[in-house]
Design a protein around this motif. Structure first.
Motif, PDB file in Angstrom:
ATOM      1  N   ILE A 129       0.847  -1.187   0.000  1.00 28.66           N
ATOM      2  CA  ILE A 129       0.000   0.000   0.000  1.00 28.66           C
ATOM      3  C   ILE A 129       0.883   1.237   0.000  1.00 28.66           C
ATOM      4  CG2 ILE A 129      -0.253  -0.017   2.502  1.00 28.66           C
ATOM      5  CD1 ILE A 129      -3.117   1.039   2.035  1.00 28.66           C
ATOM      6  N   THR A 130       0.563   2.185  -0.872  1.00 31.75           N
ATOM      7  CA  THR A 130       1.280   3.449  -0.949  1.00 31.75           C
ATOM      8  C   THR A 130       0.258   4.559  -0.779  1.00 31.75           C
ATOM      9  OG1 THR A 130       2.882   2.509  -2.488  1.00 31.75           O
ATOM     10  CG2 THR A 130       2.760   4.904  -2.373  1.00 31.75           C
ATOM     11  N   LEU A 131       0.486   5.382   0.207  1.00 35.18           N
ATOM     12  CA  LEU A 131      -0.397   6.493   0.522  1.00 35.18           C
ATOM     13  C   LEU A 131       0.383   7.774   0.282  1.00 35.18           C
ATOM     14  CD1 LEU A 131      -3.034   7.500   1.877  1.00 35.18           C
ATOM     15  CD2 LEU A 131      -1.852   7.265   4.046  1.00 35.18           C
ATOM     16  N   GLU A 132      -0.053   8.548  -0.698  1.00 37.86           N
ATOM     17  CA  GLU A 132       0.611   9.798  -1.042  1.00 37.86           C
ATOM     18  C   GLU A 132      -0.407  10.919  -0.908  1.00 37.86           C
ATOM     19  OE1 GLU A 132       3.167  11.720  -4.740  1.00 37.86           O
ATOM     20  OE2 GLU A 132       2.588   9.615  -4.784  1.00 37.86           O
ATOM     21  N   PHE A 133      -0.092  11.924  -0.077  1.00 39.64           N
ATOM     22  CA  PHE A 133      -1.039  13.006   0.124  1.00 39.64           C
ATOM     23  C   PHE A 133      -0.325  14.323   0.362  1.00 39.64           C
ATOM     24  CE2 PHE A 133      -0.248  11.182   4.275  1.00 39.64           C
ATOM     25  CZ  PHE A 133      -0.147  12.268   5.130  1.00 39.64           C
ATOM     26  N   THR A 134      -1.071  15.408   0.179  1.00 38.74           N
ATOM     27  CA  THR A 134      -0.542  16.745   0.427  1.00 38.74           C
ATOM     28  C   THR A 134      -1.337  17.376   1.564  1.00 38.74           C
ATOM     29  OG1 THR A 134      -1.999  17.703  -1.239  1.00 38.74           O
ATOM     30  CG2 THR A 134       0.222  17.114  -1.942  1.00 38.74           C
ATOM     31  N   TYR A 135      -0.627  18.160   2.355  1.00 37.57           N
ATOM     32  CA  TYR A 135      -1.231  18.866   3.474  1.00 37.57           C
ATOM     33  C   TYR A 135      -0.454  20.159   3.663  1.00 37.57           C
ATOM     34  CZ  TYR A 135      -2.753  19.905   8.233  1.00 37.57           C
ATOM     35  OH  TYR A 135      -3.248  20.516   9.350  1.00 37.57           O
ATOM     36  N   GLN A 136      -1.122  21.278   3.527  1.00 42.28           N
ATOM     37  CA  GLN A 136      -0.532  22.598   3.653  1.00 42.28           C
ATOM     38  C   GLN A 136       0.693  22.775   2.749  1.00 42.28           C
ATOM     39  OE1 GLN A 136       0.173  23.162   7.839  1.00 42.28           O
ATOM     40  NE2 GLN A 136      -1.974  23.685   8.222  1.00 42.28           N
ATOM     41  N   GLY A 137       0.578  22.328   1.518  1.00 46.25           N
ATOM     42  CA  GLY A 137       1.638  22.508   0.533  1.00 46.25           C
ATOM     43  C   GLY A 137       2.785  21.514   0.614  1.00 46.25           C
ATOM     44  N   LYS A 138       2.788  20.637   1.605  1.00 46.34           N
ATOM     45  CA  LYS A 138       3.837  19.619   1.726  1.00 46.34           C
ATOM     46  C   LYS A 138       3.303  18.278   1.239  1.00 46.34           C
ATOM     47  CE  LYS A 138       6.773  20.986   5.569  1.00 46.34           C
ATOM     48  NZ  LYS A 138       7.225  20.571   6.900  1.00 46.34           N
ATOM     49  N   THR A 139       4.197  17.512   0.651  1.00 46.41           N
ATOM     50  CA  THR A 139       3.841  16.182   0.177  1.00 46.41           C
ATOM     51  C   THR A 139       4.328  15.152   1.182  1.00 46.41           C
ATOM     52  OG1 THR A 139       4.077  16.943  -2.102  1.00 46.41           O
ATOM     53  CG2 THR A 139       4.035  14.583  -1.753  1.00 46.41           C
ATOM     54  N   PHE A 140       3.488  14.151   1.440  1.00 53.19           N
ATOM     55  CA  PHE A 140       3.805  13.079   2.376  1.00 53.19           C
ATOM     56  C   PHE A 140       3.644  11.745   1.663  1.00 53.19           C
ATOM     57  CE2 PHE A 140       2.409  16.677   4.814  1.00 53.19           C
ATOM     58  CZ  PHE A 140       3.271  16.710   5.894  1.00 53.19           C
ATOM     59  N   LEU A 141       4.489  10.782   2.027  1.00 56.57           N
ATOM     60  CA  LEU A 141       4.451   9.462   1.407  1.00 56.57           C
ATOM     61  C   LEU A 141       4.591   8.400   2.484  1.00 56.57           C
ATOM     62  CD1 LEU A 141       4.454   7.790  -1.257  1.00 56.57           C
ATOM     63  CD2 LEU A 141       6.934   7.900  -1.168  1.00 56.57           C
ATOM     64  N   TYR A 142       3.654   7.467   2.483  1.00 50.02           N
ATOM     65  CA  TYR A 142       3.667   6.351   3.430  1.00 50.02           C
ATOM     66  C   TYR A 142       3.530   5.062   2.642  1.00 50.02           C
ATOM     67  CZ  TYR A 142       2.001   3.146   7.022  1.00 50.02           C
ATOM     68  OH  TYR A 142       1.847   2.069   7.861  1.00 50.02           O
ATOM     69  N   THR A 143       4.397   4.093   2.933  1.00 51.86           N
ATOM     70  CA  THR A 143       4.322   2.787   2.264  1.00 51.86           C
ATOM     71  C   THR A 143       4.338   1.702   3.323  1.00 51.86           C
ATOM     72  OG1 THR A 143       6.716   2.701   1.992  1.00 51.86           O
ATOM     73  CG2 THR A 143       5.448   3.561   0.149  1.00 51.86           C
ATOM     74  N   ASP A 144       3.642   0.621   3.030  1.00 50.34           N
ATOM     75  CA  ASP A 144       3.595  -0.512   3.953  1.00 50.34           C
ATOM     76  C   ASP A 144       3.183  -1.761   3.179  1.00 50.34           C
ATOM     77  OD1 ASP A 144       3.794  -1.918   6.291  1.00 50.34           O
ATOM     78  OD2 ASP A 144       2.115  -0.944   7.298  1.00 50.34           O
ATOM     79  N   GLN A 145       3.441  -2.909   3.785  1.00 50.94           N
ATOM     80  CA  GLN A 145       2.993  -4.187   3.235  1.00 50.94           C
ATOM     81  C   GLN A 145       1.980  -4.781   4.199  1.00 50.94           C
ATOM     82  OE1 GLN A 145       6.289  -6.799   2.679  1.00 50.94           O
ATOM     83  NE2 GLN A 145       7.308  -5.473   1.225  1.00 50.94           N
ATOM     84  N   ILE A 146       0.910  -5.296   3.647  1.00 52.41           N
ATOM     85  CA  ILE A 146      -0.088  -5.932   4.499  1.00 52.41           C
ATOM     86  C   ILE A 146      -0.414  -7.314   3.940  1.00 52.41           C
ATOM     87  CG2 ILE A 146      -1.132  -3.812   5.349  1.00 52.41           C
ATOM     88  CD1 ILE A 146      -3.313  -4.166   3.254  1.00 52.41           C
TER      89      ILE A 146
END
Length: 149
Positions: A129-146
């Motif tokens: 799973i790859t979760l990519e999102f923006t919040y207040q102009g910053k980009t965030f990336l979270y990856t995990d295996q389930i």
């Protein structure tokens, strides 16, 4: 006809080359041994790798953790508490290593305290799973295996 050591070496080399050629032809023609690139557009994605490194660092700098819960309804993604959930916009990409046709991606925006990936799209097995999102102009990336049941 008498076989001397010279003819024996030539015959052994011919058998060895034939043996190797059999495996080369088998590996190139049998569909069980297809070795495609893991993702489409691999080289284009590689060029944007520094942006992903920065997005992962932004994720690590958050005070809370992103939590994945597996329930009967699907996968629930809970964002860190310090983020205002109504200002988050991004996308979730679920990658199935064993079957390319099962991969899917969906965008989200203005979520509640959590994000639900419905059970109807998931089958049992390993998912990345790859979760990519923006919040207040910053980009965030979270990856995990389930491992989905």
């Amino acid at each position: 006809m008498k076989i001397n050591w010279g003819k024996g070496i030539v015959i052994a080399i011919i058998f060895f080359v034939s043996f190797i050629m059999y495996f080369v032809v088998t590996m190139m023609t049998d569909h069980r041994y297809d070795h495609d690139l893991v993702t489409e557009g691999y080289y284009e994605k590689e060029l944007s790798y520094q942006q992903k490194i920065d997005a992962r660092k932004n994720m690590e700098n958050l005070k809370g953790d992103t939590v994945l819960d597996i329930t009967a309804d699907g996968i629930i993604i809970k964002f860190p508490e310090e983020l205002n959930h109504k200002n988050i916009k991004g996308k979730v990409f679920l990658y199935r290593p064993s079957d390319k046709q099962m991969d899917f991606e969906f965008p989200f925006s203005k979520i509640q305290d959590y994000l639900l990936v419905p059970d109807k799209r998931l089958s049992g097995g390993r998912w990345n799973i790859t979760l990519e999102f923006t919040y207040q102009g910053k980009t965030f990336l979270y990856t995990d295996q389930i491992l989905y049941p």
